[in-house]
Design an enzyme around this catalytic site. Structure first.
Site, PDB file in Angstrom:
ATOM      1  N   HIS A 421      51.039  53.314  76.682  1.00 39.58           N
ATOM      2  CA  HIS A 421      52.102  54.309  76.637  1.00 39.58           C
ATOM      3  C   HIS A 421      52.940  54.168  75.372  1.00 39.58           C
ATOM      4  O   HIS A 421      53.249  55.159  74.699  1.00 39.58           O
ATOM      5  CB  HIS A 421      53.001  54.187  77.875  1.00 39.58           C
ATOM      6  N   SER A 703      35.811  41.824  35.230  1.00 38.88           N
ATOM      7  CA  SER A 703      36.450  41.749  33.915  1.00 38.88           C
ATOM      8  C   SER A 703      37.360  40.536  33.764  1.00 38.88           C
ATOM      9  O   SER A 703      37.512  40.012  32.662  1.00 38.88           O
ATOM     10  CB  SER A 703      37.230  43.036  33.633  1.00 38.88           C
ATOM     11  N   ASN A 704      37.947  40.059  34.869  1.00 40.54           N
ATOM     12  CA  ASN A 704      38.815  38.877  34.752  1.00 40.54           C
ATOM     13  C   ASN A 704      38.025  37.646  34.342  1.00 40.54           C
ATOM     14  O   ASN A 704      38.371  36.954  33.377  1.00 40.54           O
ATOM     15  CB  ASN A 704      39.533  38.613  36.088  1.00 40.54           C
ATOM     16  N   ASP A 705      36.953  37.348  35.098  1.00 42.49           N
ATOM     17  CA  ASP A 705      36.158  36.155  34.771  1.00 42.49           C
ATOM     18  C   ASP A 705      35.455  36.307  33.432  1.00 42.49           C
ATOM     19  O   ASP A 705      35.344  35.352  32.659  1.00 42.49           O
ATOM     20  CB  ASP A 705      35.131  35.881  35.877  1.00 42.49           C
ATOM     21  N   CYS A 752      34.762  46.333  38.237  1.00 40.68           N
ATOM     22  CA  CYS A 752      35.786  46.220  39.268  1.00 40.68           C
ATOM     23  C   CYS A 752      36.951  45.412  38.699  1.00 40.68           C
ATOM     24  O   CYS A 752      36.777  44.285  38.252  1.00 40.68           O
ATOM     25  CB  CYS A 752      35.230  45.573  40.528  1.00 40.68           C
TER      26      CYS A 752
END
Length: 804
Positions: A421, A703-705, A752
């Site tokens: 409810h 792209s970071n690594d 990514c």
């Protein structure tokens, strides 16, 4: 009222056009009996009293004057809502049945008993107002239902009480709010053969996701015993979700969620006393077990689709399973009234930026964030001390709570599921709510300032203090289509359905390790080697989490597969790229039982992670569980749109070893439409791109690594922060090179990362390189889509000028 109008009609003689005669609930039961029984939908037989019977009761007892006078006194301020309702209800309860009406009800009850093959058959007596269950209004719980009613005298008494319940305080208040004339709403009563769900189970079902409006799933809640506990939110039910598009394929079992609820009590028949039903505690075995098995879940879901197709709109249904026969039944069906009316082209998003200490958690209702002061109420009769705009905290709600719920900023309850409810009314009122916290009334106190967050997925949180959060209105109309696919990065399956309205081209990165950490919590090797596990605390915690699983590894496989299925379902048939687990050793060690299986490393970032684990004796059996989960996800649940991705693969030789292990575990690249991608995050992935492209169907640039390892800069170092630049020419050379090499070999390439949303120039660079896709967080999707569209337009303009 015409004298020749029937006072009683059997369900099989009714249809949905009969709402003026028998109300929405009974008209719907008649519609299903008449039209859906032939396709297998089971509805308990029964009959309904008509509006004519109600008006005859009103006229025969002179009730119109009583009702008009009492309501006038309330409108004039001479009486309270409670006093008014009490006067009218008592007048109904003192009313007498005419000989004709009593005879019609009792003679048809005898026919029901004959059909049931029992003397004094037990029946459900349900109220059905002639203005209820319409597509634009929900009268959920406004009138009463009485279960296990036996005998003619008890039946007439229950029917009289149903009439009286048309004037409960909440019903009077609701009709006034909705603009319904009290004396133009009649009550029909459904008398229905009881399903012995007191010996089995019951619950509620929606043909749409109740929180997000995602229209390709069926949501089912289930508890032991009679269904009123689920409707009222008195128990924490099991929750199941089924992906509708695959239900037509007999070989598939597309159950994408099976969440076991606490189910602390069940409503059963009372053997003595004045009340026909009573609540009793469930057994330990009942609490540990699921109410429904897979075939039953699928059967209910298929019925939900049949009912939805027949009515042409999303539906809210109640079901019951007879404990004696094992048969399933649909006992009610009404239109869903909240998500089906939501504006399809608008999306409001909330994002928590900074928050206080977590105080409570439960199931989230809605997707908003609200801050306010707590008001803890134990009983509905205490509502006089409620402060408008406060956060209402209570054990559970029923229709008596509606007047105070309308005045709340948010609602938090100890008990209940998504179909309780509290959840239904909160959705209709547009309020964020957290239900089934277990302990909110104990840990929160009056006057405390809190933030209620329903913006973080299926789980809602109460935080201490006022959180810092953003609210954004997104208009989904007019978003440009792009050649470059713009996909989503997703990690949290609980939040996957929130983003189904975004015109994304799939999921470019679904992080398996997030699911393992948050949904499973146990190191896979601790499940494989449970019998020899030395950590006794870990053994205890694993035993608790895997209760109900004879094979503890099945806990890992099934939970992982179903969690990933939610992400895959939200975007089917678009591709969903699932990265196999990419924990570092220190992160694996933090999982339950993980410390026994992980080496100590000085630099886990460059250590025993990614592909190197999958074929290693230290983790190979754990990776086999991951493969089993993907196999279940693709083959049994049906999500062949799932692509597997291998992270941190250092060499082609390592790729071969991983692919061999996958094949040994039933995942062969190219077989059963399986594609396998590789993360491009190490310079060797670029240098040897041709060799990797022969082994994989695509690359996803991390792209970071890649920036970190190309530039030799720790991405987490504050001292070197200015040197970490994804737009550095060396990094861009790497990206351009891998795209060219991959395309030459027929492989796809995506990226990514956050950079395309932060830097329009970087998005333009990727587009000019011909990248196939970019994958970003959902809150960045619109921004990146616009950047990509602008870059493609600019490239087209340049190309046109060159041709000219």
């Amino acid at each position: 009222m015409a004298a020749d109008m029937p006072l009683v009609v059997w369900f099989e003689e009714l249809g949905q056009h009969d709402v003026p005669r028998v109300g929405g609930k009974n008209a719907s039961l008649g519609e299903m009996v008449s039209h859906l029984g032939s396709v297998g939908v089971r509805v308990p037989f029964g009959f309904a009293t008509t509006a004519a019977a109600y008006w005859r009761f009103i006229d025969g007892n002179g009730l119109e004057e009583t009702i008009t006078s009492a309501l006038a006194d309330m409108d004039g301020g001479k009486a309270t809502l409670a006093e008014t309702g009490d006067i009218i209800r008592h007048a109904f309860l003192r009313g007498e049945w005419s000989k004709e009406a009593a005879g019609a009800i009792t003679s048809n009850y005898r026919e029901l008993c004959r059909r049931a093959g029992r003397i004094d058959a037990d029946v459900a007596v349900r109220s059905s107002a002639t203005a209820e269950d319409l597509p634009n209004a929900s009268f959920a719980g406004q009138q009463e239902t009485y279960l296990n009613v036996r005998g003619e005298r008890a039946l007439l008494d229950a029917c009289r009480r149903c009439y009286a319940s048309l004037f409960t305080d909440r019903a009077i208040s609701y009709r006034q709010t909705q603009g319904f004339d009290h004396l133009k709403v009649a009550l029909s009563i459904g008398i229905q053969n009881m399903v012995r769900s007191d010996l089995g189970g019951a619950g509620v079902m929606f043909s749409i996701d109740t929180e997000t409006g995602f229209d390709r799933v069926v949501l089912i809640n289930a508890a032991w015993g009679l269904g009123e506990n689920v409707v009222q939110g008195a128990v924490d039910p099991d929750e199941y979700e089924v992906f509708k598009p695959f239900l037509a394929v007999p070989s598939l079992s597309p159950i994408i969620e099976m969440k076991r609820g606490g189910k602390a009590q069940k409503l059963i028949y009372a053997e003595d006393g004045d009340q026909p039903t009573r609540n009793v505690p469930t057994s330990k075995a009942e609490r540990a077990a699921f109410v429904l098995d897979e075939p039953e879940i699928l059967q209910l879901a298929r019925w939900a689709c049949v009912i939805e197709d027949h009515y042409g709109r999303p539906m809210d249904m109640e079901w019951a399973r007879d404990g004696r026969s094992g048969e399933l039944f649909i006992v009610q069906a009404r239109p869903e009234t909240v998500q089906s009316r939501r504006e399809a082209g608008a999306l409001k998003t909330y994002r928590i930026k900074r928050k206080g200490r977590k105080l409570a958690a439960g199931l989230s209702v809605g997707d908003a964030v609200v801050a306010g002061r707590v008001c803890v109420l134990e009983r509905a009769r205490d509502i006089a001390r409620f402060v408008d705009g406060a956060v209402l905290v209570t054990g559970t709600t029923d229709p008596d709570w509606v007047p105070v719920m309308k005045r709340a900023a948010a609602i938090v309850t100890d008990h209940g599921g998504r179909t309780s409810h509290a959840a239904i009314v909160s959705r209709e009122l547009g309020l964020p709510a957290i239900v089934g916290t277990g302990d909110a009334t104990q840990v929160l106190h009056d006057g405390q300032t809190v933030t209620v967050s329903c913006a973080e997925g299926d789980e809602g949180f109460v935080y201490e203090g006022v959180a810092d959060y953003d609210v954004e209105d997104i208009d989904l109309h007019g978003i440009a289509r792009t050649r470059t696919r713009v996909m989503l990065n997703l990690a949290n399956p609980a939040a996957a359905f929130r983003w189904w309205r975004l015109p994304a081209d799939g999921v470019g990165l679904a992080r398996m390790e997030f699911v393992i950490n948050n949904d499973i919590k146990i190191h896979p090797m601790a499940l494989v080697r449970y019998d020899t596990l030395e950590d006794q605390d870990a053994r205890r915690r694993i035993a608790e989490l895997t209760a109900g699983y004879a094979d503890k590894t099945a806990y890992f496989v099934e939970r992982l597969a179903r969690a990933l299925a939610r992400i895959a379902a939200a975007h089917h048939p678009a591709p969903v790229i699932v990265r196999m687990s990419d924990f570092k050793t220190n992160e694996y060690a933090n999982l339950i039982g993980g410390a026994e299986f992980e080496p100590q490393e000085a630099n886990p970032m460059l250590g025993f992670r990614g592909a190197s684990r999958y074929y290693s004796p230290r983790y190979r059996e754990g990776f086999a569980l991951e493969c089993r989960a993907i196999r279940l996800l693709r083959q049994q649940l049906g999500f062949k749109n799932v692509i597997v991705m291998i992270p941190f693969c250092r060499s082609p030789r390592e790729a071969d070893r991983v692919l061999d292990v996958m094949e040994a575990n039933g995942l062969k690249r190219g077989q059963d439409e399986l594609q396998v991608y590789v993360m491009c995050e190490i310079p060797s992935n670029v240098i040897l791109a041709k060799a990797f492209a022969r082994r994989f169907d695509g690359f996803s640039i991390g792209s970071n690594d890649l920036t970190q390892l190309t530039l030799g800069v720790d991405r987490d170092s504050e001292a070197l922060a200015e040197l970490f630049d994804e737009q550095d020419e060396a990094v861009e050379w790497m990206i351009r090179r891998v795209i060219d090499e991959a395309h030459a070999a027929g492989a796809k390439v995506g990226l990514c990362g956050q950079a395309p949303s932060d830097h329009p120039a970087f998005a333009e660079f990727l587009v000019t390189c011909g990248i196939d896709s970019v994958s970003v967080s959902p809150d960045s999707f619109i921004t990146v889509k616009r950047h990509v569209a602008a870059a493609e337009q600019a490239a087209a303009t340049v190309a046109g000028a060159v041709r000219a």
